[in-house]
Write a protein that holds these residues in place. Structure first.
Motif, PDB file in Angstrom:
ATOM      1  N   LEU A  92       0.817  -1.205  -0.068  1.00 30.56           N
ATOM      2  CA  LEU A  92       0.146   0.017  -0.075  1.00 30.56           C
ATOM      3  C   LEU A  92       1.082   1.273  -0.116  1.00 30.56           C
ATOM      4  O   LEU A  92       0.576   2.123  -0.665  1.00 30.56           O
ATOM      5  N   THR A  93       1.838   1.222   0.591  1.00 32.04           N
ATOM      6  CA  THR A  93       2.924   2.338   0.772  1.00 32.04           C
ATOM      7  C   THR A  93       3.432   2.630  -0.656  1.00 32.04           C
ATOM      8  O   THR A  93       3.475   3.674  -1.070  1.00 32.04           O
ATOM      9  N   ALA A  94       3.860   1.477  -1.297  1.00 28.43           N
ATOM     10  CA  ALA A  94       4.473   1.699  -2.761  1.00 28.43           C
ATOM     11  C   ALA A  94       3.292   2.234  -3.698  1.00 28.43           C
ATOM     12  O   ALA A  94       3.709   2.911  -4.494  1.00 28.43           O
ATOM     13  N   LEU A  95       2.300   1.785  -3.602  1.00 31.34           N
ATOM     14  CA  LEU A  95       1.245   2.156  -4.649  1.00 31.34           C
ATOM     15  C   LEU A  95       0.762   3.545  -4.214  1.00 31.34           C
ATOM     16  O   LEU A  95       0.715   4.352  -5.103  1.00 31.34           O
ATOM     17  N   THR A  96       0.932   4.221  -2.908  1.00 30.70           N
ATOM     18  CA  THR A  96       0.597   5.442  -2.537  1.00 30.70           C
ATOM     19  C   THR A  96       1.583   6.425  -3.197  1.00 30.70           C
ATOM     20  O   THR A  96       1.431   7.435  -3.695  1.00 30.70           O
ATOM     21  N   GLY A 131       3.513   5.637  -5.794  1.00 31.72           N
ATOM     22  CA  GLY A 131       3.418   5.718  -6.988  1.00 31.72           C
ATOM     23  C   GLY A 131       2.463   6.729  -7.520  1.00 31.72           C
ATOM     24  O   GLY A 131       2.582   7.389  -8.427  1.00 31.72           O
ATOM     25  N   VAL A 132       1.295   6.663  -6.909  1.00 31.59           N
ATOM     26  CA  VAL A 132       0.256   7.694  -7.080  1.00 31.59           C
ATOM     27  C   VAL A 132       0.527   9.073  -6.832  1.00 31.59           C
ATOM     28  O   VAL A 132       0.480   9.986  -7.631  1.00 31.59           O
ATOM     29  N   LEU A 133       1.448   9.162  -5.846  1.00 29.92           N
ATOM     30  CA  LEU A 133       1.896  10.732  -5.691  1.00 29.92           C
ATOM     31  C   LEU A 133       2.855  11.248  -6.570  1.00 29.92           C
ATOM     32  O   LEU A 133       2.780  12.283  -7.263  1.00 29.92           O
ATOM     33  N   LEU A 157       1.076  11.925  -9.868  1.00 26.34           N
ATOM     34  CA  LEU A 157       0.224  13.174  -9.656  1.00 26.34           C
ATOM     35  C   LEU A 157       1.292  14.442  -9.841  1.00 26.34           C
ATOM     36  O   LEU A 157       0.893  15.566 -10.262  1.00 26.34           O
ATOM     37  N   TYR A 158       2.555  14.333  -9.299  1.00 25.10           N
ATOM     38  CA  TYR A 158       3.499  15.170  -9.373  1.00 25.10           C
ATOM     39  C   TYR A 158       3.831  15.634 -10.721  1.00 25.10           C
ATOM     40  O   TYR A 158       3.927  16.702 -11.301  1.00 25.10           O
ATOM     41  N   PHE A 159       4.158  14.559 -11.412  1.00 26.40           N
ATOM     42  CA  PHE A 159       4.405  14.617 -12.819  1.00 26.40           C
ATOM     43  C   PHE A 159       3.332  15.403 -13.583  1.00 26.40           C
ATOM     44  O   PHE A 159       3.484  16.316 -14.646  1.00 26.40           O
ATOM     45  N   VAL A 160       2.035  14.941 -13.413  1.00 23.91           N
ATOM     46  CA  VAL A 160       1.062  15.489 -14.291  1.00 23.91           C
ATOM     47  C   VAL A 160       0.750  17.284 -13.842  1.00 23.91           C
ATOM     48  O   VAL A 160       0.823  17.813 -14.666  1.00 23.91           O
ATOM     49  N   GLN A 161       1.068  17.298 -12.522  1.00 27.49           N
ATOM     50  CA  GLN A 161       1.020  18.773 -12.217  1.00 27.49           C
ATOM     51  C   GLN A 161       2.048  19.488 -12.798  1.00 27.49           C
ATOM     52  O   GLN A 161       1.914  20.724 -13.279  1.00 27.49           O
ATOM     53  N   THR A 162       3.264  19.064 -12.773  1.00 23.46           N
ATOM     54  CA  THR A 162       4.359  19.722 -13.266  1.00 23.46           C
ATOM     55  C   THR A 162       4.317  19.864 -14.928  1.00 23.46           C
ATOM     56  O   THR A 162       4.506  21.055 -15.443  1.00 23.46           O
ATOM     57  N   GLY A 163       3.768  19.045 -15.622  1.00 19.09           N
ATOM     58  CA  GLY A 163       3.497  18.960 -17.031  1.00 19.09           C
ATOM     59  C   GLY A 163       2.608  20.180 -17.352  1.00 19.09           C
ATOM     60  O   GLY A 163       2.725  21.031 -18.180  1.00 19.09           O
ATOM     61  N   PHE A 164       1.645  20.301 -16.450  1.00 19.49           N
ATOM     62  CA  PHE A 164       0.395  21.124 -16.611  1.00 19.49           C
ATOM     63  C   PHE A 164       1.141  22.765 -16.540  1.00 19.49           C
ATOM     64  O   PHE A 164       0.694  23.720 -17.117  1.00 19.49           O
TER      65      PHE A 164
END
Length: 83
Positions: A26-30, A32-34, A37-44
């Motif tokens: 669960l920690t690894a999944l979390t 990965g999701v974070l 999201l960081y890369f998506v926000q940085t791209g925008f």
């Protein structure tokens, strides 16, 4: 006086660490999701900053061209008054 918040943050950190050891998947999944999201926000952010920079660049180039035109017309007016 302000040491209370440090203790609270420390306790939360220890509890989060224990939970991470108990549930590594669960920690690894979390994580990965974070990261995703960081890369998506940085791209925008980069897209919007690039668009804004293009507008600023156009405005600056227009202002420079206008200033050059105004200075050359003033110089021409000065030459005509000397004649």
């Amino acid at each position: 006086k302000g040491w209370g918040w440090g203790v609270v943050i420390g306790i939360i950190g220890v509890l989060a660490g224990i939970y991470s050891f108990a549930h590594p998947v669960l920690t690894a999944l979390t994580a990965g999701v974070l990261i995703g999201l960081y890369f998506v926000q940085t791209g925008f952010d980069l897209i919007f900053f690039g668009a804004a920079f293009g507008k600023v660049k156009s405005a600056v180039e227009g202002a420079i061209a206008g200033a050059e035109k105004a200075s050359s017309s003033e110089a021409d007016a000065g030459d005509e008054s000397e004649k």
